[in-house]
Write an enzyme that holds these catalytic residues in place. Structure first.
Site, PDB file in Angstrom:
ATOM      1  N   LYS A  43       0.838  -1.198   0.000  1.00 24.82           N
ATOM      2  CA  LYS A  43       0.000   0.000   0.000  1.00 24.82           C
ATOM      3  C   LYS A  43       0.886   1.267   0.000  1.00 24.82           C
ATOM      4  O   LYS A  43       0.639   2.217  -0.749  1.00 24.82           O
ATOM      5  CB  LYS A  43      -0.884  -0.004   1.251  1.00 24.82           C
ATOM      6  CG  LYS A  43      -2.093   0.873   1.147  1.00 24.82           C
ATOM      7  CD  LYS A  43      -2.967   0.598   2.346  1.00 24.82           C
ATOM      8  CE  LYS A  43      -4.300   1.243   2.241  1.00 24.82           C
ATOM      9  NZ  LYS A  43      -5.083   1.046   3.457  1.00 24.82           N
ATOM     10  N   LYS A 231     -18.522  11.156  19.231  1.00 27.28           N
ATOM     11  CA  LYS A 231     -18.399  10.391  17.986  1.00 27.28           C
ATOM     12  C   LYS A 231     -19.384   9.212  17.947  1.00 27.28           C
ATOM     13  O   LYS A 231     -20.146   9.059  16.988  1.00 27.28           O
ATOM     14  CB  LYS A 231     -16.959   9.881  17.835  1.00 27.28           C
ATOM     15  CG  LYS A 231     -16.742   8.928  16.694  1.00 27.28           C
ATOM     16  CD  LYS A 231     -16.942   9.605  15.358  1.00 27.28           C
ATOM     17  CE  LYS A 231     -17.094   8.606  14.240  1.00 27.28           C
ATOM     18  NZ  LYS A 231     -17.237   9.186  12.944  1.00 27.28           N
ATOM     19  N   CYS A 287     -19.242   1.902   9.209  1.00 23.18           N
ATOM     20  CA  CYS A 287     -19.370   2.676  10.453  1.00 23.18           C
ATOM     21  C   CYS A 287     -20.660   2.412  11.229  1.00 23.18           C
ATOM     22  O   CYS A 287     -20.607   1.980  12.382  1.00 23.18           O
ATOM     23  CB  CYS A 287     -19.247   4.161  10.143  1.00 23.18           C
ATOM     24  SG  CYS A 287     -17.721   4.552   9.299  1.00 23.18           S
ATOM     25  N   ARG A 354     -18.424  -2.800   2.305  1.00 23.19           N
ATOM     26  CA  ARG A 354     -18.535  -3.388   3.649  1.00 23.19           C
ATOM     27  C   ARG A 354     -19.953  -3.214   4.195  1.00 23.19           C
ATOM     28  O   ARG A 354     -20.510  -2.115   4.122  1.00 23.19           O
ATOM     29  CB  ARG A 354     -17.509  -2.748   4.592  1.00 23.19           C
ATOM     30  CG  ARG A 354     -16.100  -3.238   4.322  1.00 23.19           C
ATOM     31  CD  ARG A 354     -15.079  -2.544   5.177  1.00 23.19           C
ATOM     32  NE  ARG A 354     -14.871  -1.165   4.750  1.00 23.19           N
ATOM     33  CZ  ARG A 354     -14.057  -0.306   5.368  1.00 23.19           C
ATOM     34  NH1 ARG A 354     -13.405  -0.693   6.443  1.00 23.19           N
ATOM     35  NH2 ARG A 354     -13.902   0.922   4.925  1.00 23.19           N
TER      36      ARG A 354
HETATM   37  C1  UGA Z   1     -21.077   7.799   8.507  1.00 21.19           C
HETATM   38  C2  UGA Z   1     -21.428   9.190   9.084  1.00 21.19           C
HETATM   39  O1  UGA Z   1     -22.397   9.841   8.260  1.00 21.19           O
HETATM   40  C3  UGA Z   1     -20.185  10.072   9.184  1.00 21.19           C
HETATM   41  O2  UGA Z   1     -20.509  11.311   9.817  1.00 21.19           O
HETATM   42  C4  UGA Z   1     -19.122   9.333  10.019  1.00 21.19           C
HETATM   43  O3  UGA Z   1     -17.926  10.090  10.101  1.00 21.19           O
HETATM   44  C5  UGA Z   1     -18.812   7.988   9.361  1.00 21.19           C
HETATM   45  O4  UGA Z   1     -20.028   7.211   9.298  1.00 21.19           O
HETATM   46  C6  UGA Z   1     -17.769   7.306  10.205  1.00 21.19           C
HETATM   47  O5  UGA Z   1     -18.027   7.054  11.381  1.00 21.19           O
HETATM   48  O6  UGA Z   1     -16.638   7.121   9.719  1.00 21.19           O
HETATM   49  P1  UGA Z   1     -20.669   6.827   6.040  1.00 21.19           P
HETATM   50  O7  UGA Z   1     -20.677   5.482   6.691  1.00 21.19           O
HETATM   51  O8  UGA Z   1     -19.606   7.156   5.071  1.00 21.19           O
HETATM   52  O9  UGA Z   1     -20.633   7.993   7.166  1.00 21.19           O
HETATM   53  O10 UGA Z   1     -22.038   6.962   5.234  1.00 21.19           O
HETATM   54  P2  UGA Z   1     -23.432   7.734   5.383  1.00 21.19           P
HETATM   55  O11 UGA Z   1     -23.537   8.713   4.300  1.00 21.19           O
HETATM   56  O12 UGA Z   1     -23.643   8.214   6.756  1.00 21.19           O
HETATM   57  O13 UGA Z   1     -24.439   6.533   5.081  1.00 21.19           O
HETATM   58  C7  UGA Z   1     -24.491   5.382   5.922  1.00 21.19           C
HETATM   59  C8  UGA Z   1     -25.589   4.461   5.469  1.00 21.19           C
HETATM   60  O14 UGA Z   1     -26.871   5.021   5.742  1.00 21.19           O
HETATM   61  C9  UGA Z   1     -25.586   4.170   3.960  1.00 21.19           C
HETATM   62  O15 UGA Z   1     -25.885   2.820   3.745  1.00 21.19           O
HETATM   63  C10 UGA Z   1     -26.688   5.072   3.433  1.00 21.19           C
HETATM   64  O16 UGA Z   1     -27.239   4.619   2.235  1.00 21.19           O
HETATM   65  C11 UGA Z   1     -27.676   5.028   4.586  1.00 21.19           C
HETATM   66  N1  UGA Z   1     -28.585   6.185   4.637  1.00 21.19           N
HETATM   67  C12 UGA Z   1     -28.095   7.423   4.850  1.00 21.19           C
HETATM   68  C13 UGA Z   1     -29.946   5.978   4.512  1.00 21.19           C
HETATM   69  O17 UGA Z   1     -30.423   4.843   4.322  1.00 21.19           O
HETATM   70  N2  UGA Z   1     -30.787   7.060   4.596  1.00 21.19           N
HETATM   71  C14 UGA Z   1     -30.318   8.310   4.820  1.00 21.19           C
HETATM   72  O18 UGA Z   1     -31.157   9.260   4.885  1.00 21.19           O
HETATM   73  C15 UGA Z   1     -28.948   8.499   4.938  1.00 21.19           C
END
Ligand code: UGA
Length: 483
Positions: A43, A231, A287, A354
């Site tokens: 990497k 967090k 996450c 994931r």
């Molecule tokens: C999430 C958090 O949004 C971030 O703030 C955080 O930093 C991150 O985890 C982390 O802890 O590293 P992420 O996992 O990249 O970010 O993705 P999101 O955009 O939050 O979506 C998570 C899941 O929820 C996805 O499967 C998405 O499709 C779903 N989702 C999101 C819904 O089903 N409905 C929504 O209205 C929003």
């Protein structure tokens, strides 16, 4: 960028996963010298040679801009730790069998840092960790014989989303720094000064976003424990919001209302807000599933029963099952049916699969004997690790190739292009014009007008009126379709 009064700090970032690599590139972008450390030699080689291991908007540009100048990559943690004033720990904290966070990587890195310390260092937790991790890191370092005055352990959680990670880092809603001493707190504040002072947003090459010179992001200074809890609680709350709207969607579906209208109505209340109220096939990713379980576990270990989070997890599992039942209700039987699938990543804009609800649905379809042809703009290669190509599992190069002669098309994540399909072409391409949309990317009335049977989440199912020559006869021929 270096303005008067803004210090360039030398930073080591340990771990070059999503959080570590983005943090490293962004710290370089705001003027710091960054040494990014990973124990994966291949990497590091890729990164040194200009490769970009993850799909993330603006990341290739930032890496190209700073690589070899303010940003370097190494496997030598000791040398990086000795050169740095601040050492960020951004290694993985996977889920253990009990649901708690597995902190063995954090533990190992803390010991290695301890053995390298030769002057005062601020050690920063960037990985998502349970409350008290800070204290554990301190103990590990002390056990290795490092005097207390030689280091501080702080917490600076990251709130970036995959797909928009660079913008989230450089244009955040807020910055949270948890520190126990003024000395450590000042160093963390100086790291983010280019953002909090608004200086970064004056630059012509600044990555665009909602912040500006006049509206820089606020920085909240807290205790280390509060930062750790902020967090976990943030992710758990967002997951709760999604599960909540998914249950509301199920009520809407049964009652004959449209959840999109309901979500709009709820979200207009400024106390609730419109974001994270999109109903769908359930949340996934690296996450939310992990952090909801870990936070529930944290609660348990301090004697608090967070039953609400158990319910949030249960709803999320049931939502995937409900969607599968919806597919069954549209197709009747599964064996040998050809299914087109749009979306494999856990959401649009990323190549990360994931805990992807999309993979979950595809696995169930294959188990039932379907033949699946899937397309995702970025996640195909990663999906192949879990779903190797075969006669039953095929991968397509574009959405229409996935839909070709399929008995139904499923939309499983929300890439923008999936909401902008040429519907006439899609109608012609499918064997039967059935679209089952797990992300509500289309208006039901529009789909019906275009001749589709269209099922989505939390909206009354709409079907083409029965046709005497067969319920799903094609509405168009090759000649009259606009392809
Ligand atoms: C999430 C958090 O949004 C971030 O703030 C955080 O930093 C991150 O985890 C982390 O802890 O590293 P992420 O996992 O990249 O970010 O993705 P999101 O955009 O939050 O979506 C998570 C899941 O929820 C996805 O499967 C998405 O499709 C779903 N989702 C999101 C819904 O089903 N409905 C929504 O209205 C929003």
């Amino acid at each position: 960028m270096r303005e008067a009064g803004m210090e360039s700090v030398t930073i080591a970032v340990v771990g070059s996963g999503y959080v570590g690599l983005v943090a490293a590139a962004c710290f370089a972008e705001i003027g710091h010298r960054v040494i990014c450390v990973d124990n994966d030699e291949s990497k590091v080689k890729t990164l040194r040679e200009g490769g970009v291991p993850i799909h993330e908007e603006y990341l290739p540009e930032l890496l190209a801009r700073h690589r070899g100048d303010r940003l370097e990559f190494t496997t030598d943690l000791r040398a990086a730790a000795q050169a740095a004033q601040a050492i960020f720990i951004a290694v993985g904290t996977p889920q253990s069998r009990t649901g708690s966070a597995d902190l063995s990587y954090v533990d190992a890195v803390a010991s290695e840092i301890a053995r390298a310390i030769d002057s005062y260092k601020v050690i920063v937790e960037k990985s998502t960790v349970p409350v008290y991790t800070n204290e554990w890191i301190r103990r590990v370092i002390e056990r290795n014989g490092v005097p207390t005055e030689m280091f501080d352990v702080t917490s600076n959680p990251e709130f970036l989303r995959e797909g928009t990670a660079v913008v989230d880092f450089l244009q955040p809603d807020r910055l949270v720094v948890g520190a126990a001493t003024e000395r450590a707190s000042q160093l963390l504040k100086s790291l983010y000064a280019p953002l909090t002072s608004g200086e970064y947003y004056k630059l012509t090459q600044a990555v665009p976003g909602p912040c500006s010179e006049k509206m820089p992001p606020p920085l909240l200074a807290t205790s280390t424990k509060a930062a750790e809890i902020i967090k976990h609680a943030s992710n758990a709350f967002l997951a709760t919001k999604i599960s909540f709207i998914n249950v509301v969607a199920n009520i809407c579906e049964a009652a004959g209302a449209d959840v999109e209208e309901v979500a709009r109505g709820i979200g207009m209340d400024s106390r609730i807000g419109p974001k994270f109220l999109r109903a769908g096939v359930g949340y996934g990713g690296s996450c939310f599933p992990k952090d909801v379980a870990a936070f529930r576990h944290v609660a348990e270990t301090v004697g608090v029963d967070f039953g609400l989070l158990r319910e949030v997890e249960k709803i999320n599992e049931e939502q995937k099952l409900r969607f599968f039942q919806k597919i069954r209700s549209a197709l009747w039987t599964f064996r040998a049916k050809k299914i087109g699938v749009l979306g494999l990543a856990f959401k649009g804009g990323t190549d990360d699969v994931r805990e992807s609800p999309a993979l979950d649905v595809v696995k169930r379809l294959l188990h039932e004997g379907c033949i699946v042809t899937a397309f995702d703009p970025a996640a195909t290669e990663r999906s192949k690790e879990f779903l190797p190509p075969s006669a039953e599992m095929r991968y397509a190069d574009d959405p229409y190739a996935a839909a070709q002669d399929a008995d139904a098309l499923l939309i499983l994540n929300d890439w923008q292009e999936f909401g902008e399909l040429d519907l006439a072409k899609l109608h012609y391409t499918l064997r039967y014009p059935i679209v089952i949309d797990g992300r509500n990317l289309y208006a039901p009335a529009q789909m019906i007008e275009q001749g589709f049977t269209y099922l989505s989440v939390g909206r009354p199912g709409l079907q083409q009126p029965a046709d005497p020559s067969g319920a799903f006869r094609r509405a168009q021929t090759k000649d009259d379709a606009t392809v």
